[in-house]
Design an enzyme around this catalytic site. Structure first.
Site, PDB file in Angstrom:
ATOM      1  N   GLY A  87      38.938  32.885  37.721  1.00 27.44           N
ATOM      2  CA  GLY A  87      39.768  32.649  37.788  1.00 27.44           C
ATOM      3  C   GLY A  87      40.974  33.698  36.729  1.00 27.44           C
ATOM      4  O   GLY A  87      40.874  34.328  36.670  1.00 27.44           O
ATOM      5  N   ARG A  90      45.949  35.615  33.634  1.00 25.97           N
ATOM      6  CA  ARG A  90      46.761  36.399  33.421  1.00 25.97           C
ATOM      7  C   ARG A  90      47.769  36.112  34.997  1.00 25.97           C
ATOM      8  O   ARG A  90      49.009  37.072  34.722  1.00 25.97           O
ATOM      9  CB  ARG A  90      46.583  37.557  32.767  1.00 25.97           C
ATOM     10  CG  ARG A  90      45.969  38.660  33.437  1.00 25.97           C
ATOM     11  CD  ARG A  90      45.410  40.032  32.944  1.00 25.97           C
ATOM     12  NE  ARG A  90      44.908  40.659  33.674  1.00 25.97           N
ATOM     13  CZ  ARG A  90      45.397  41.701  33.868  1.00 25.97           C
ATOM     14  NH1 ARG A  90      46.607  42.849  32.853  1.00 25.97           N
ATOM     15  NH2 ARG A  90      44.392  43.034  33.860  1.00 25.97           N
ATOM     16  N   ASP A 122      44.970  36.904  26.663  1.00 25.48           N
ATOM     17  CA  ASP A 122      46.285  37.192  25.532  1.00 25.48           C
ATOM     18  C   ASP A 122      47.162  36.348  26.955  1.00 25.48           C
ATOM     19  O   ASP A 122      47.803  36.311  27.011  1.00 25.48           O
ATOM     20  CB  ASP A 122      47.035  37.800  24.524  1.00 25.48           C
ATOM     21  CG  ASP A 122      46.790  38.873  26.379  1.00 25.48           C
ATOM     22  OD1 ASP A 122      46.228  39.292  27.179  1.00 25.48           O
ATOM     23  OD2 ASP A 122      47.126  40.042  25.262  1.00 25.48           O
ATOM     24  N   ARG A 173      52.931  40.481  42.651  1.00 28.17           N
ATOM     25  CA  ARG A 173      52.149  40.859  43.093  1.00 28.17           C
ATOM     26  C   ARG A 173      52.639  39.997  44.574  1.00 28.17           C
ATOM     27  O   ARG A 173      52.546  39.315  44.492  1.00 28.17           O
ATOM     28  CB  ARG A 173      50.944  40.945  43.197  1.00 28.17           C
ATOM     29  CG  ARG A 173      50.095  41.620  43.928  1.00 28.17           C
ATOM     30  CD  ARG A 173      48.481  42.099  43.274  1.00 28.17           C
ATOM     31  NE  ARG A 173      47.495  40.894  42.965  1.00 28.17           N
ATOM     32  CZ  ARG A 173      46.425  40.849  42.640  1.00 28.17           C
ATOM     33  NH1 ARG A 173      46.751  42.038  41.803  1.00 28.17           N
ATOM     34  NH2 ARG A 173      46.309  40.118  41.650  1.00 28.17           N
ATOM     35  N   ARG A 180      39.547  35.048  47.520  1.00 26.89           N
ATOM     36  CA  ARG A 180      38.501  36.502  47.827  1.00 26.89           C
ATOM     37  C   ARG A 180      37.459  36.000  48.037  1.00 26.89           C
ATOM     38  O   ARG A 180      36.948  34.764  47.713  1.00 26.89           O
ATOM     39  CB  ARG A 180      38.439  36.427  46.202  1.00 26.89           C
ATOM     40  CG  ARG A 180      39.698  37.127  45.449  1.00 26.89           C
ATOM     41  CD  ARG A 180      40.378  36.906  43.881  1.00 26.89           C
ATOM     42  NE  ARG A 180      41.568  36.782  42.950  1.00 26.89           N
ATOM     43  CZ  ARG A 180      42.185  37.864  42.736  1.00 26.89           C
ATOM     44  NH1 ARG A 180      41.345  38.439  42.354  1.00 26.89           N
ATOM     45  NH2 ARG A 180      43.370  37.580  42.154  1.00 26.89           N
ATOM     46  N   ASP A 249      35.553  38.523  43.014  1.00 23.84           N
ATOM     47  CA  ASP A 249      36.414  38.908  42.511  1.00 23.84           C
ATOM     48  C   ASP A 249      37.082  39.682  43.136  1.00 23.84           C
ATOM     49  O   ASP A 249      38.448  39.235  43.629  1.00 23.84           O
ATOM     50  CB  ASP A 249      36.948  38.476  41.422  1.00 23.84           C
ATOM     51  CG  ASP A 249      36.258  39.240  40.550  1.00 23.84           C
ATOM     52  OD1 ASP A 249      34.605  40.024  40.306  1.00 23.84           O
ATOM     53  OD2 ASP A 249      37.098  39.491  39.279  1.00 23.84           O
ATOM     54  N   ASN A 250      37.143  40.632  43.159  1.00 23.90           N
ATOM     55  CA  ASN A 250      37.626  41.900  43.867  1.00 23.90           C
ATOM     56  C   ASN A 250      38.180  42.381  44.960  1.00 23.90           C
ATOM     57  O   ASN A 250      38.391  43.275  45.533  1.00 23.90           O
ATOM     58  CB  ASN A 250      37.769  42.957  42.533  1.00 23.90           C
ATOM     59  CG  ASN A 250      38.769  42.707  41.324  1.00 23.90           C
ATOM     60  OD1 ASN A 250      39.204  41.732  41.412  1.00 23.90           O
ATOM     61  ND2 ASN A 250      38.272  43.698  40.777  1.00 23.90           N
ATOM     62  N   ASP A 259      43.163  44.280  43.039  1.00 24.66           N
ATOM     63  CA  ASP A 259      43.485  44.711  41.627  1.00 24.66           C
ATOM     64  C   ASP A 259      43.197  46.193  42.023  1.00 24.66           C
ATOM     65  O   ASP A 259      42.107  46.643  41.152  1.00 24.66           O
ATOM     66  CB  ASP A 259      41.811  43.723  41.526  1.00 24.66           C
ATOM     67  CG  ASP A 259      42.219  42.158  40.584  1.00 24.66           C
ATOM     68  OD1 ASP A 259      44.269  42.681  41.012  1.00 24.66           O
ATOM     69  OD2 ASP A 259      42.184  41.983  40.514  1.00 24.66           O
TER      70      ASP A 259
HETATM   71  P1  AMP Z   1      40.916  41.942  37.062  1.00 24.57           P
HETATM   72  O1  AMP Z   1      39.037  43.447  35.965  1.00 24.57           O
HETATM   73  O2  AMP Z   1      41.916  42.643  36.475  1.00 24.57           O
HETATM   74  O3  AMP Z   1      39.967  41.602  38.147  1.00 24.57           O
HETATM   75  O4  AMP Z   1      40.265  40.977  36.299  1.00 24.57           O
HETATM   76  C1  AMP Z   1      39.201  40.320  35.763  1.00 24.57           C
HETATM   77  C2  AMP Z   1      39.129  38.887  35.109  1.00 24.57           C
HETATM   78  O5  AMP Z   1      39.713  38.633  33.971  1.00 24.57           O
HETATM   79  C3  AMP Z   1      40.640  38.013  36.208  1.00 24.57           C
HETATM   80  O6  AMP Z   1      39.938  36.659  36.396  1.00 24.57           O
HETATM   81  C4  AMP Z   1      41.549  38.365  35.063  1.00 24.57           C
HETATM   82  O7  AMP Z   1      42.293  37.144  35.111  1.00 24.57           O
HETATM   83  C5  AMP Z   1      40.787  38.450  33.483  1.00 24.57           C
HETATM   84  N1  AMP Z   1      41.760  38.953  32.914  1.00 24.57           N
HETATM   85  C6  AMP Z   1      41.432  40.392  32.529  1.00 24.57           C
HETATM   86  N2  AMP Z   1      42.541  40.461  31.429  1.00 24.57           N
HETATM   87  C7  AMP Z   1      43.205  39.244  31.326  1.00 24.57           C
HETATM   88  C8  AMP Z   1      43.813  38.909  30.170  1.00 24.57           C
HETATM   89  N3  AMP Z   1      44.515  39.906  29.101  1.00 24.57           N
HETATM   90  N4  AMP Z   1      44.097  37.787  29.914  1.00 24.57           N
HETATM   91  C9  AMP Z   1      43.424  36.525  30.279  1.00 24.57           C
HETATM   92  N5  AMP Z   1      42.372  37.164  31.404  1.00 24.57           N
HETATM   93  C10 AMP Z   1      42.452  38.883  31.799  1.00 24.57           C
HETATM   94 MG    MG Z   2      40.343  40.885  39.483  1.00 25.95          MG
END
Ligand code: AMP
Ligand code: MG
Length: 482
Positions: A87, A90, A122, A173, A180, A249-250, A259
């Site tokens: 989900g 952030r 965070d 964005r 997805r 998810d990407n 992403d």
């Molecule tokens: P990503 O690697 O950007 O595709 O992120 C994978 C998942 O981790 C997604 O659900 C993001 O929303 C979550 N995520 C990545 N960085 C953070 C963060 N700093 N705080 C909260 N969720 C994060």
């Molecule tokens: Mg992602």
């Protein structure tokens, strides 16, 4: 002062299962770093009369535009092969903006604070990775590759704790949607067929109205996604783009690249190239991208099984056969793409060998992927001794013979090549230089790079410096930078 926002939110009207209503968490001291004016005007938005302070508030989420209805979207995903509930941890989708030509775009803030899906994170993002996403996504768009876009980046004025302390930032964005493969996985895992049907209907309405009246909607959607995603990955292979984290998810249902984490462009041609520090097994290496695309599409097909046929065995059989059509489709698209890169019109049985022999030579000689094609177009940034090579010259003779069989003028062949071979890609050292300077408040290299990358297929005097491969012998590494 009217900016021209025209929100018409539909995803936020879906049930609680699909999203959480949440506002961006305000930040201390927002400061606009970049606003993409040409994208704004494509979206029929006009920020020209808004001062920087106000823009900073807008693009940090400190003030929300009228008509927005912000949510975090629920999704799941296979991350490096392992299924996880995810989900927007952030990010918040502030709404769907529609343009005068009735095109609908998600406007999303990334790095906007914690949500119900943040797990241990965070909710924030660092300046470097957000500027990196800005550079690469806009470069991809100029390379004519479907992608989410970047409208703005704002520094939050807050520090965030990673391995070191970093400046926080929010990226705006823009995407034709954020649905997805992982969104389908999330809903499918709940095993409620009506929810799955809701998502299917929503997706078809939004992206593929042409199959709205079909009696085999789920199967049609699967076929459409196979088509979209095979086109996308062929485009990535064309320019040497390595996504780096092709988790389900990407992968979007719209077929846009999404992403931009540890992604980077390959310099030296090596099919096994991996940049991401966390991809130890090379799961997402350059040459694996088509295989992984198929793997992800198979996960998508699994979600659709209950909607393909009431008889589960029959549905699985149909889904499997459909997924197995991927290789043939991909191979055909890939060869045609390589034909375009070599200026070849028509088909010749020996084309595949001609293409593979060039790639093998490039691999053996550690040739630069982009600049080899520039050399063939006589547009290389500098003379390279590498090409004074018997094997290369023999290959070139075969290529010229094949070109002479073309049913098109040499001018047309060159034009075809020029439209498919970028001269300028975001070279790793240029990206790093830009980000390092931006970190220290010097935006000149960043702005120059963004400007140069707007015309990747055109050579000008001031582009030469941007065409030189990264000279470092050290292996370039990217980090999942969050
Ligand atoms: P990503 O690697 O950007 O595709 O992120 C994978 C998942 O981790 C997604 O659900 C993001 O929303 C979550 N995520 C990545 N960085 C953070 C963060 N700093 N705080 C909260 N969720 C994060
Ligand atoms: Mg992602």
């Amino acid at each position: 002062m009217t900016i021209g926002w025209h929100f018409n939110n539909t995803y936020s009207k879906l049930s609680d299962t699909f999203r959480e209503e949440i506002k961006p968490i305000p930040v201390n001291n927002p400061d606009l770093v970049i606003l993409n004016e040409s994208l704004a005007s494509e979206l029929n938005l006009d920020f020209s009369k808004i001062d920087k302070q106000e823009l900073s508030k807008i693009f940090s989420g400190n003030t929300l535009p009228i008509g927005s209805n912000s949510i975090a979207q629920a999704y799941a995903g296979h991350q490096f092969g392992h299924f996880t509930m995810l989900g927007d941890g952030r990010a918040v989708l502030i709404g769907e903006h529609t343009t005068k030509s009735n095109k609908r775009y998600d406007i999303q803030f990334k790095g906007s604070g914690k949500t119900a899906f943040s797990r241990n994170g965070d909710g924030r993002a660092a300046l470097g990775p957000m500027l990196r996403e800005y550079i690469i996504s806009e470069a991809m768009n100029s390379l004519k590759i479907p992608t989410t876009r970047s409208l703005a980046v704002v520094k939050t004025g807050e520090n965030i704790q990673r391995e070191e302390i970093l400046q926080g930032a929010v990226l705006t964005r823009v995407a034709s949607s954020h649905i997805r493969v992982g969104t389908f996985q999330y809903i499918a895992a709940r095993q409620k067929k009506d929810e799955l049907k809701t998502l299917l209907d929503y997706t078809i309405d939004r992206h593929y109205p042409e199959i709205k009246n079909s009696s085999s909607q789920a199967l049609d959607l699967l076929n459409l996604l196979i088509e979209k995603q095979s086109n996308l990955v062929v485009n990535w292979m064309r320019v040497g783009f390595i996504h780096g984290v092709m988790n389900t998810d990407n992968m979007t249902i719209s077929g846009e690249t999404i992403d931009y984490g540890p992604c980077a462009f390959m310099d030296t041609y090596d099919p096994k190239t991996v940049f991401s520090s966390i991809d130890q097994m090379g799961r997402y290496a350059y040459c694996n991208q088509p295989v992984i695309t198929k793997w992800n599409l198979a996960r998508f097909a699994e979600c659709l099984v209950p909607l393909i046929d009431k008889d589960q065995d029959k549905a699985v059989k149909i889904a499997t056969e459909t997924i197995n059509s991927f290789e043939k489709k991909y191979e055909e698209k890939w060869i045609n793409m390589m034909r375009d890169k070599l200026g070849l019109f028509g088909l010749d049985d020996k084309d595949k060998f001609l293409i593979l022999d060039l790639l093998t030579w490039m691999h053996e000689k550690k040739a630069d992927y982009t600049n080899t094609f520039c050399h063939l177009m006589n547009l290389a940034p500098k003379k390279d001794e590498l090409f004074n090579d018997n094997n290369f010259n023999n290959w070139k003779k075969r290529w010229e013979e094949r070109l002479s069989k073309n049913d098109a003028s040499p001018k047309k062949c060159l034009e075809l090549m020029k439209n498919n071979n970028p001269l300028i890609i975001p070279r790793n050292q240029k990206v790093e230089e830009a980000l390092e300077a931006a970190e220290k408040n010097n935006l000149k290299p960043f702005n120059n790079l963004v400007e140069i990358l707007k015309n990747p297929y055109i050579q000008k005097d001031d582009t030469l410096d941007y065409q030189i491969p990264s000279n470092s012998d050290k292996k370039y590494q990217t980090f999942c930078g969050t």
